[in-house]
Design an enzyme around this catalytic site. Structure first.
Site, PDB file in Angstrom:
ATOM      1  N   GLU A 178       6.570 -27.487  11.282  1.00  0.00           N
ATOM      2  CA  GLU A 178       6.502 -26.379  12.560  1.00  0.00           C
ATOM      3  C   GLU A 178       5.936 -25.245  11.950  1.00  0.00           C
ATOM      4  OE1 GLU A 178       9.920 -26.660  14.690  1.00  0.00           O
ATOM      5  OE2 GLU A 178       9.879 -28.728  15.305  1.00  0.00           O
ATOM      6  N   LYS A 238       6.583 -21.396  11.685  1.00  0.00           N
ATOM      7  CA  LYS A 238       7.632 -20.230  11.683  1.00  0.00           C
ATOM      8  C   LYS A 238       7.565 -19.041  12.477  1.00  0.00           C
ATOM      9  CE  LYS A 238      11.662 -18.807   8.659  1.00  0.00           C
ATOM     10  NZ  LYS A 238      11.821 -17.638   9.339  1.00  0.00           N
ATOM     11  N   ASP A 289       7.572 -15.530  14.031  1.00  0.00           N
ATOM     12  CA  ASP A 289       8.166 -14.277  13.747  1.00  0.00           C
ATOM     13  C   ASP A 289       8.836 -13.439  14.772  1.00  0.00           C
ATOM     14  OD1 ASP A 289       9.216 -12.652  11.769  1.00  0.00           O
ATOM     15  OD2 ASP A 289       7.219 -11.503  11.322  1.00  0.00           O
ATOM     16  N   TYR A 326      12.292 -25.024  20.048  1.00  0.00           N
ATOM     17  CA  TYR A 326      12.078 -25.716  18.797  1.00  0.00           C
ATOM     18  C   TYR A 326      13.136 -26.512  18.437  1.00  0.00           C
ATOM     19  CZ  TYR A 326      13.577 -21.570  16.844  1.00  0.00           C
ATOM     20  OH  TYR A 326      14.287 -20.480  16.401  1.00  0.00           O
ATOM     21  N   LYS A 380       8.556 -19.768   3.519  1.00  0.00           N
ATOM     22  CA  LYS A 380       7.637 -18.437   3.642  1.00  0.00           C
ATOM     23  C   LYS A 380       6.461 -18.108   2.886  1.00  0.00           C
ATOM     24  CE  LYS A 380      11.233 -16.099   5.802  1.00  0.00           C
ATOM     25  NZ  LYS A 380      11.866 -15.203   5.036  1.00  0.00           N
ATOM     26  N   CYS A 431      -2.511  23.479  -7.651  1.00  0.00           N
ATOM     27  CA  CYS A 431      -2.348  23.016  -6.210  1.00  0.00           C
ATOM     28  C   CYS A 431      -3.608  22.764  -5.403  1.00  0.00           C
ATOM     29  CB  CYS A 431      -1.267  24.132  -5.502  1.00  0.00           C
ATOM     30  SG  CYS A 431      -1.254  23.739  -3.746  1.00  0.00           S
ATOM     31  N   CYS A 481      -3.373  25.766  -2.294  1.00  0.00           N
ATOM     32  CA  CYS A 481      -3.314  27.434  -2.780  1.00  0.00           C
ATOM     33  C   CYS A 481      -3.812  27.772  -4.070  1.00  0.00           C
ATOM     34  CB  CYS A 481      -2.071  28.073  -2.513  1.00  0.00           C
ATOM     35  SG  CYS A 481      -0.739  27.434  -3.896  1.00  0.00           S
ATOM     36  N   CYS A 495       4.381  22.584  -6.363  1.00  0.00           N
ATOM     37  CA  CYS A 495       3.469  23.589  -6.172  1.00  0.00           C
ATOM     38  C   CYS A 495       4.813  24.635  -5.950  1.00  0.00           C
ATOM     39  CB  CYS A 495       2.598  23.692  -4.944  1.00  0.00           C
ATOM     40  SG  CYS A 495       2.292  25.243  -4.424  1.00  0.00           S
ATOM     41  N   CYS A 548       2.495  29.172  -0.195  1.00  0.00           N
ATOM     42  CA  CYS A 548       1.560  28.126  -0.146  1.00  0.00           C
ATOM     43  C   CYS A 548       1.491  27.657   1.372  1.00  0.00           C
ATOM     44  CB  CYS A 548       1.883  26.855  -1.074  1.00  0.00           C
ATOM     45  SG  CYS A 548       0.720  25.416  -0.864  1.00  0.00           S
TER      46      CYS A 548
HETATM   47  S1  IVH Z   1      14.792 -24.543  13.439  1.00  0.00           S
HETATM   48  C1  IVH Z   1      19.004 -25.856  12.583  1.00  0.00           C
HETATM   49  N1  IVH Z   1      12.106 -23.977  13.965  1.00  0.00           N
HETATM   50  O1  IVH Z   1      13.822 -18.995  11.523  1.00  0.00           O
HETATM   51  C2  IVH Z   1      17.647 -25.456  12.607  1.00  0.00           C
HETATM   52  N2  IVH Z   1      13.557 -22.109  13.466  1.00  0.00           N
HETATM   53  O2  IVH Z   1      15.110 -18.464   8.780  1.00  0.00           O
HETATM   54  C3  IVH Z   1      17.321 -23.874  13.260  1.00  0.00           C
HETATM   55  N3  IVH Z   1      12.305 -19.893  13.237  1.00  0.00           N
HETATM   56  O3  IVH Z   1      17.002 -18.427  12.761  1.00  0.00           O
HETATM   57  C4  IVH Z   1      16.107 -23.396  13.260  1.00  0.00           C
HETATM   58  N4  IVH Z   1      10.480 -20.658  13.913  1.00  0.00           N
HETATM   59  O4  IVH Z   1      15.206 -17.900  14.240  1.00  0.00           O
HETATM   60  C5  IVH Z   1      13.485 -23.444  13.664  1.00  0.00           C
HETATM   61  N5  IVH Z   1       9.914 -23.717  14.426  1.00  0.00           N
HETATM   62  C6  IVH Z   1      11.078 -23.184  13.952  1.00  0.00           C
HETATM   63  C7  IVH Z   1      11.204 -21.620  14.010  1.00  0.00           C
HETATM   64  C8  IVH Z   1      12.471 -21.291  13.431  1.00  0.00           C
HETATM   65  C9  IVH Z   1      11.234 -19.487  13.794  1.00  0.00           C
HETATM   66  C10 IVH Z   1      13.378 -19.014  12.936  1.00  0.00           C
HETATM   67  C11 IVH Z   1      14.711 -19.094  13.619  1.00  0.00           C
HETATM   68  C12 IVH Z   1      15.790 -19.343  12.468  1.00  0.00           C
HETATM   69  C13 IVH Z   1      15.017 -18.505  11.343  1.00  0.00           C
HETATM   70  C14 IVH Z   1      15.612 -19.189  10.062  1.00  0.00           C
END
Ligand code: IVH
Length: 661
Positions: free
Chosen positions: A108, A110, A112, A217, A305, A399, A402, A417, A422
């Protein structure tokens, strides 16, 4: 006007919302939608007693709360372990195989943003909550209801808790920042902070105006619904009308995970929202159960990450700027380039040693990234791309403003300076005086100060308070409307009432930062008391060393500074501390704290402010002297260092408890 018609309209509009926002597939025209909505609003106004929880009018916001109530998560909201490269992903897979499990994985995106929990009873939304410390979060139902993709009523009348991420799309963040720029407000640095700030509003109208969105999710208790895999859980939540992410992919092995990651490495830019990685989850619930949890993380999932994005561009020039203290800073002038969502054309190069250590030459191709995804940084020169035409870096001797010779203090890396005349030092001093953390005079931006200085309307701080005498002349200037002039004149007048610490910081006394100013102001209460303090007395205060003490004594010994203070007093600038009294909480008094990671309920500024009103000090780096480190989610190296030094670690929840004890 019947209650039946009202319920019919609610269902009709909820369905239209779902088709439009979740499925991105409108089924009625905007005009039709507005017509039905107006009809519904009219019925609700005429019969407030009929008002339904799931009415789409609740999306508009309007509810204002006094404080955030606590919500206990029946099943803790855990965070995820992190992996950063292919090797670590393979190791994650190997650990699972060691348990005799050869899983199918769900990959999935992640997102932000910030995580939330939604609870539905009989299909109706009852609570929206933040993660908090994982066990206790905050009730943000009033704000969650304003998110158009959060259904107020599910398609089936089930009792269920689901979890997901609240986020702000790139486009909305951009629009919001355009508006903020036009109003001279500080810009929101990234979508996550923008979303977090929005759900922490007491007034849901503000949250509604932020146009937040969500992806769902996670289903914490799939067994209750006879669900055997995570992908089934996702399908089930989708059937209920929740917004699940179409990019999710089931893969059969670690190679599939790597393909998914590589794909989004390249294509993440095209997504309309920010992602900071990929989440990998074992799909079978039975296998998840078998793998279990550590204290903080599920062992059946991890987050990959993305590395900070690095982009190549040309270092066109290195120019020098003069700061408020006369400090000279080399700056990279770059061929404009898009890095992590914004165009970068400048980056600080800090000082001569920094440039020399990296051997940066004008004309080099350099790689750029955003440190902490915010501040642009030149990582290195691509030596292999040199043509021989590049120019070696030369530190300047005079400078750039000045022309006076520059000085370097013994043992220091920065040049200064030292010319008291200045002009740039004066301009920067004035900009500092009016800035947000100092006197907070709205409407007097850097460019205006520079203009007024060059036009000789202001040459010292006191002149700012005499600008009203020039009102007519100012209105004659091109580009200055009467309204904006009156606005800043009012802001100048209002600033006279500021509590002492703002003035003390704004005066720009060397080595007196915001926190020191606050501590001194609350301790001495009036500027006159502080002026009388001797070097010895000052050095007896915890956290005041000889450098700060000397700086203060030297400043108040200068005739021109005393004159300025007297003049400010005469025109009515407040010289007393009117902020909160230091409470001397024993958990905090005289102690030093470091705050790191993303916090859920308080902003960093709020925590630091609280620490200081309780008599403590917030610092930015961890050392043996640190009393405790307050840790949010995704902490960085400060957390590791605190652990290595054996320094107490507090969660945000621990912090809140200590405040109250
Ligand atoms: S699953 C037990 N799925 O990432 C599983 N988290 O670093 C719980 N996050 O606290 C999380 N996208 O805020 C899950 N597709 C995704 C996510 C996701 C973003 C965030 C979430 C979590 C943090 C962990």
């Amino acid at each position: 006007m019947t209650i039946e018609r009202m319920k019919e309209l609610i269902d009709l509009l909820n369905e239209a919302n779902y088709n439009y926002y979740v499925l991105d597939n409108p089924t009625i025209t905007d005009q039709e939608y507005d017509k039905y909505l107006r009809e519904l609003i009219n019925i609700e106004l005429a019969h407030p007693e009929w008002q339904q929880e799931d009415s789409p009018t609740n999306h508009v916001g309007g509810q204002v709360i006094d404080t955030f109530q606590k919500v206990t998560h029946d099943i803790p909201m855990l965070s995820l372990s992190n992996v950063f490269n292919e090797q670590e992903i393979r190791a994650f897979d190997e650990r699972i195989k060691k348990e005799g499990i050869y899983p199918e994985y769900m990959c999935e995106l992640k997102i932000d943003g910030l995580s939330m929990s939604l609870r539905y009873k009989q299909g109706k939304l009852v609570t929206g909550a933040t993660r908090g410390d994982g066990v206790t979060g905050e009730d943000i139902t009033h704000n969650v209801k304003t998110i158009k993709t959060v259904p107020l009523k599910l398609k089936k009348p089930v009792d269920i808790e689901v979890r997901g991420e609240i986020y702000m799309s790139k486009k909305i963040l951009e629009e919001l920042n355009e508006k903020r720029k036009a109003n001279n407000e500080p810009l929101l640095q990234n979508a996550r902070n923008a979303a977090a700030g929005s759900v922490r509003q007491l007034d849901s109208k503000i949250a509604a105006s932020r146009k937040l969105d969500c992806w769902i999710y996670h289903l914490p208790n799939p067994e209750d619904y006879g669900i055997k895999t995570h992908s089934e859980a996702i399908d089930y939540m989708k059937e209920l009308g929740l917004k699940t992410n179409p990019c999710n992919r089931l893969v059969q092995d670690v190679e599939g995970i790597l393909d998914f990651i590589n794909y989004y490495h390249v294509h993440r830019k095209e997504l309309p929202y920010d992602i900071d990685g990929v989440v990998i989850k074992v799909n079978s619930i039975a296998e998840q159960k078998k793998l279990g949890y550590t204290a903080k993380y599920p062992k059946w999932a991890t987050a990959y990450k993305f590395p900070a994005e690095e982009v190549l561009t040309k270092l066109k020039d290195i120019i020098f700027t003069v700061g408020r203290t006369g400090q000279i800073t080399p700056n990279a002038v770059l061929e404009p380039v898009l890095v992590a969502g914004s165009t970068i054309s400048r980056a600080t190069l800090h000082n001569e040693d920094y440039v020399k250590a990296k051997d940066l030459r004008i004309g080099d191709i350099v790689s750029i990234r955003k440190a902490g995804d915010v501040i642009p940084e030149v990582v290195e020169a691509k030596v292999e791309r040199r043509t021989g035409e590049e120019k070696e870096f030369q530190m300047i001797k005079k400078c750039p403003i000045c022309g006076d010779f520059l000085y370097k203090k013994e043992g220091q890396v920065d040049y200064y300076c030292m010319n008291p005349k200045c002009p740039k030092i004066h301009i920067e001093g004035l900009i500092h005086f009016v800035s947000r953390h100092a006197m907070n005079i709205d409407g007097l931006g850097d460019r205006i100060i520079e203009d007024f200085f060059n036009l000789k309307f202001i040459s010292s701080i006191i002149d700012i308070y005499h600008l009203d005498r020039h009102r007519d002349a100012l209105t004659e200037l091109e580009g200055y409307g009467e309204k904006s002039i009156d606005n800043f004149l009012t802001a100048i007048e209002n600033s006279k009432k500021n509590s002492l610490e703002r003035l003390l910081f704004g005066l720009g006394i060397p080595n007196i930062g915001e926190k020191t100013a606050k501590m001194l102001a609350s301790r001495y209460e009036t500027l006159d008391h502080l002026r009388e303090a001797s070097f010895e007395e000052l050095t007896n205060i915890p956290d005041i060393g000889p450098i700060i003490a000397k700086s203060l004594v030297d400043y108040f010994a200068k005739e021109e500074n005393c004159q300025l203070i007297e003049q400010l007093k005469e025109i009515g600038v407040n010289m007393t501390y009117t902020g909160p009294k230091v409470e001397q909480n024993e958990n905090f008094f005289g102690k030093t704290f470091v705050v790191t990671g993303t916090l859920e309920t308080l902003t960093r500024d709020e925590i630091e402010e609280k620490i200081s009103t309780l008599g403590g000090k917030a610092s930015s780096s961890v050392s043996k002297k640190t009393s405790a480190v307050i840790v949010g989610s995704n902490p960085g190296s400060k957390y590791d260092k605190a652990q290595a030094l054996g320094i107490p670690i507090w969660t945000e929840q621990d912090f809140l408890e200590k405040i109250n004890s």
